[in-house]
Design a protein around this motif. Structure first.
Motif, PDB file in Angstrom:
ATOM      1  N   LYS A  38      24.880  47.347  44.621  1.00 15.98           N
ATOM      2  CA  LYS A  38      25.615  48.583  44.906  1.00 15.98           C
ATOM      3  C   LYS A  38      26.477  48.411  46.154  1.00 15.98           C
ATOM      4  CE  LYS A  38      24.906  53.527  45.517  1.00 15.98           C
ATOM      5  NZ  LYS A  38      23.919  54.600  45.653  1.00 15.98           N
ATOM      6  N   GLY A  39      25.924  47.783  47.173  1.00 19.78           N
ATOM      7  CA  GLY A  39      26.697  47.533  48.383  1.00 19.78           C
ATOM      8  C   GLY A  39      27.879  46.621  48.116  1.00 19.78           C
ATOM      9  N   THR A  40      27.655  45.597  47.329  1.00 20.94           N
ATOM     10  CA  THR A  40      28.739  44.666  46.991  1.00 20.94           C
ATOM     11  C   THR A  40      29.820  45.368  46.181  1.00 20.94           C
ATOM     12  OG1 THR A  40      27.198  42.804  47.003  1.00 20.94           O
ATOM     13  CG2 THR A  40      29.268  42.489  45.833  1.00 20.94           C
ATOM     14  N   LEU A  41      29.420  46.187  45.224  1.00 16.99           N
ATOM     15  CA  LEU A  41      30.399  46.919  44.413  1.00 16.99           C
ATOM     16  C   LEU A  41      31.196  47.903  45.253  1.00 16.99           C
ATOM     17  CD1 LEU A  41      28.456  47.567  41.083  1.00 16.99           C
ATOM     18  CD2 LEU A  41      30.333  45.974  41.486  1.00 16.99           C
ATOM     19  N   THR A  42      30.550  48.542  46.208  1.00 14.36           N
ATOM     20  CA  THR A  42      31.268  49.463  47.092  1.00 14.36           C
ATOM     21  C   THR A  42      32.326  48.706  47.875  1.00 14.36           C
ATOM     22  OG1 THR A  42      29.323  50.882  47.274  1.00 14.36           O
ATOM     23  CG2 THR A  42      30.994  51.103  48.991  1.00 14.36           C
ATOM     24  N   TRP A  43      31.949  47.573  48.435  1.00 10.67           N
ATOM     25  CA  TRP A  43      32.896  46.761  49.185  1.00 10.67           C
ATOM     26  C   TRP A  43      34.030  46.272  48.290  1.00 10.67           C
ATOM     27  CZ3 TRP A  43      34.425  41.619  48.861  1.00 10.67           C
ATOM     28  CH2 TRP A  43      35.195  41.163  49.929  1.00 10.67           C
ATOM     29  N   LEU A  44      33.687  45.813  47.082  1.00 11.59           N
ATOM     30  CA  LEU A  44      34.716  45.329  46.158  1.00 11.59           C
ATOM     31  C   LEU A  44      35.671  46.438  45.733  1.00 11.59           C
ATOM     32  CD1 LEU A  44      32.673  42.894  43.865  1.00 11.59           C
ATOM     33  CD2 LEU A  44      34.413  42.289  45.545  1.00 11.59           C
ATOM     34  N   SER A  45      35.136  47.623  45.497  1.00  7.60           N
ATOM     35  CA  SER A  45      36.013  48.722  45.078  1.00  7.60           C
ATOM     36  C   SER A  45      36.947  49.128  46.219  1.00  7.60           C
ATOM     37  CB  SER A  45      35.201  49.915  44.587  1.00  7.60           C
ATOM     38  OG  SER A  45      34.434  50.470  45.629  1.00  7.60           O
ATOM     39  N   ARG A  46      36.448  49.123  47.438  1.00 10.40           N
ATOM     40  CA  ARG A  46      37.317  49.442  48.582  1.00 10.40           C
ATOM     41  C   ARG A  46      38.382  48.365  48.755  1.00 10.40           C
ATOM     42  NH1 ARG A  46      32.617  51.429  52.762  1.00 10.40           N
ATOM     43  NH2 ARG A  46      32.219  53.411  51.726  1.00 10.40           N
ATOM     44  N   THR A  47      37.981  47.124  48.587  1.00  7.51           N
ATOM     45  CA  THR A  47      38.941  46.020  48.699  1.00  7.51           C
ATOM     46  C   THR A  47      40.002  46.122  47.614  1.00  7.51           C
ATOM     47  OG1 THR A  47      37.201  44.616  49.621  1.00  7.51           O
ATOM     48  CG2 THR A  47      39.156  43.509  48.780  1.00  7.51           C
ATOM     49  N   LEU A  48      39.593  46.462  46.409  1.00  2.34           N
ATOM     50  CA  LEU A  48      40.539  46.609  45.307  1.00  2.34           C
ATOM     51  C   LEU A  48      41.533  47.727  45.582  1.00  2.34           C
ATOM     52  CD1 LEU A  48      41.446  45.825  42.448  1.00  2.34           C
ATOM     53  CD2 LEU A  48      39.778  47.454  41.568  1.00  2.34           C
ATOM     54  N   VAL A  49      41.039  48.858  46.036  1.00  3.05           N
ATOM     55  CA  VAL A  49      41.931  49.985  46.352  1.00  3.05           C
ATOM     56  C   VAL A  49      42.908  49.575  47.444  1.00  3.05           C
ATOM     57  CG1 VAL A  49      41.996  52.308  47.353  1.00  3.05           C
ATOM     58  CG2 VAL A  49      40.346  51.772  45.562  1.00  3.05           C
ATOM     59  N   ALA A  50      42.400  48.916  48.473  1.00  4.68           N
ATOM     60  CA  ALA A  50      43.282  48.475  49.561  1.00  4.68           C
ATOM     61  C   ALA A  50      44.319  47.485  49.057  1.00  4.68           C
ATOM     62  CB  ALA A  50      42.447  47.856  50.682  1.00  4.68           C
ATOM     63  N   SER A  51      43.915  46.570  48.192  1.00  6.35           N
ATOM     64  CA  SER A  51      44.871  45.571  47.692  1.00  6.35           C
ATOM     65  C   SER A  51      45.920  46.202  46.780  1.00  6.35           C
ATOM     66  CB  SER A  51      44.138  44.444  46.956  1.00  6.35           C
ATOM     67  OG  SER A  51      43.572  44.911  45.751  1.00  6.35           O
ATOM     68  N   LEU A  52      45.587  47.313  46.144  1.00  5.83           N
ATOM     69  CA  LEU A  52      46.575  48.005  45.317  1.00  5.83           C
ATOM     70  C   LEU A  52      47.494  48.894  46.153  1.00  5.83           C
ATOM     71  CD1 LEU A  52      44.347  49.007  42.267  1.00  5.83           C
ATOM     72  CD2 LEU A  52      46.035  47.173  42.370  1.00  5.83           C
ATOM     73  N   LEU A  53      46.951  49.504  47.190  1.00  5.15           N
ATOM     74  CA  LEU A  53      47.747  50.412  48.008  1.00  5.15           C
ATOM     75  C   LEU A  53      48.606  49.688  49.031  1.00  5.15           C
ATOM     76  CD1 LEU A  53      45.308  53.381  48.708  1.00  5.15           C
ATOM     77  CD2 LEU A  53      47.253  53.311  47.150  1.00  5.15           C
ATOM     78  N   LEU A  54      48.153  48.568  49.534  1.00  6.04           N
ATOM     79  CA  LEU A  54      48.876  47.860  50.582  1.00  6.04           C
ATOM     80  C   LEU A  54      50.297  47.478  50.172  1.00  6.04           C
ATOM     81  CD1 LEU A  54      48.635  46.883  53.476  1.00  6.04           C
ATOM     82  CD2 LEU A  54      47.718  44.733  52.607  1.00  6.04           C
ATOM     83  N   PRO A  55      50.534  46.912  48.979  1.00 13.34           N
ATOM     84  CA  PRO A  55      51.920  46.606  48.598  1.00 13.34           C
ATOM     85  C   PRO A  55      52.783  47.863  48.462  1.00 13.34           C
ATOM     86  CG  PRO A  55      50.394  45.407  47.200  1.00 13.34           C
ATOM     87  CD  PRO A  55      49.590  46.343  48.018  1.00 13.34           C
ATOM     88  N   VAL A  56      52.207  48.943  47.970  1.00 11.15           N
ATOM     89  CA  VAL A  56      52.968  50.184  47.827  1.00 11.15           C
ATOM     90  C   VAL A  56      53.345  50.718  49.204  1.00 11.15           C
ATOM     91  CG1 VAL A  56      52.857  52.589  47.032  1.00 11.15           C
ATOM     92  CG2 VAL A  56      51.903  50.753  45.612  1.00 11.15           C
ATOM     93  N   LEU A  57      52.405  50.734  50.123  1.00 13.38           N
ATOM     94  CA  LEU A  57      52.689  51.217  51.477  1.00 13.38           C
ATOM     95  C   LEU A  57      53.681  50.306  52.194  1.00 13.38           C
ATOM     96  CD1 LEU A  57      49.109  52.320  52.599  1.00 13.38           C
ATOM     97  CD2 LEU A  57      51.009  53.766  51.884  1.00 13.38           C
ATOM     98  N   THR A  58      53.539  49.012  52.002  1.00  8.06           N
ATOM     99  CA  THR A  58      54.467  48.066  52.622  1.00  8.06           C
ATOM    100  C   THR A  58      55.876  48.281  52.071  1.00  8.06           C
ATOM    101  OG1 THR A  58      52.672  46.466  52.868  1.00  8.06           O
ATOM    102  CG2 THR A  58      54.897  45.621  53.059  1.00  8.06           C
ATOM    103  N   SER A  59      55.995  48.444  50.773  1.00 11.72           N
ATOM    104  CA  SER A  59      57.310  48.693  50.157  1.00 11.72           C
ATOM    105  C   SER A  59      57.910  49.982  50.682  1.00 11.72           C
ATOM    106  CB  SER A  59      57.182  48.767  48.635  1.00 11.72           C
ATOM    107  OG  SER A  59      56.716  47.548  48.127  1.00 11.72           O
ATOM    108  N   ALA A  60      57.104  51.019  50.777  1.00 15.62           N
ATOM    109  CA  ALA A  60      57.598  52.301  51.294  1.00 15.62           C
ATOM    110  C   ALA A  60      58.055  52.138  52.731  1.00 15.62           C
ATOM    111  CB  ALA A  60      56.506  53.358  51.190  1.00 15.62           C
ATOM    112  N   LEU A  61      57.313  51.397  53.534  1.00 15.48           N
ATOM    113  CA  LEU A  61      57.689  51.167  54.924  1.00 15.48           C
ATOM    114  C   LEU A  61      58.996  50.365  55.022  1.00 15.48           C
ATOM    115  CD1 LEU A  61      56.925  51.514  57.890  1.00 15.48           C
ATOM    116  CD2 LEU A  61      55.585  49.411  57.705  1.00 15.48           C
TER     117      LEU A  61
END
Length: 90
Positions: free
Chosen positions: A56-79
């Protein structure tokens, strides 16, 4: 009448007691085996609970990492778009 005469009530009583002792002995062995199996089951359940917590701890970390990896390019592009627009308007 001999001591081993099967009609003697004392011999019958002794045989009955021997049978009862044998049955009790068998029941105690079954109970010991049952208790040992229960202890093993408890240990396995505790181990599984620990594994589930780790997963469960690993999945929580992986899901947060996945969300960050999906949002980071969008935020970078917007910036980048914002910076380009700000630079282009001067």
């Amino acid at each position: 009448m001999t001591v081993t005469d099967s009609n003697d009530p004392l011999v019958t009583a002794v045989r009955g007691l021997q049978l009862s002792v044998d049955q009790l002995r068998t029941e105690l062995v079954r109970k010991d085996v049952y208790e040992a199996e229960r202890e093993t089951d408890r240990a396995e359940v505790a181990s599984l609970r620990e594994s589930v917590k780790e997963i469960k701890g690993t999945l929580t970390w992986l899901s947060r990492t996945l969300v960050a990896s999906l949002l980071l390019p969008v935020l970078t592009s917007a910036l980048v778009i914002y910076v380009i627009q700000q630079g282009g308007s001067r």
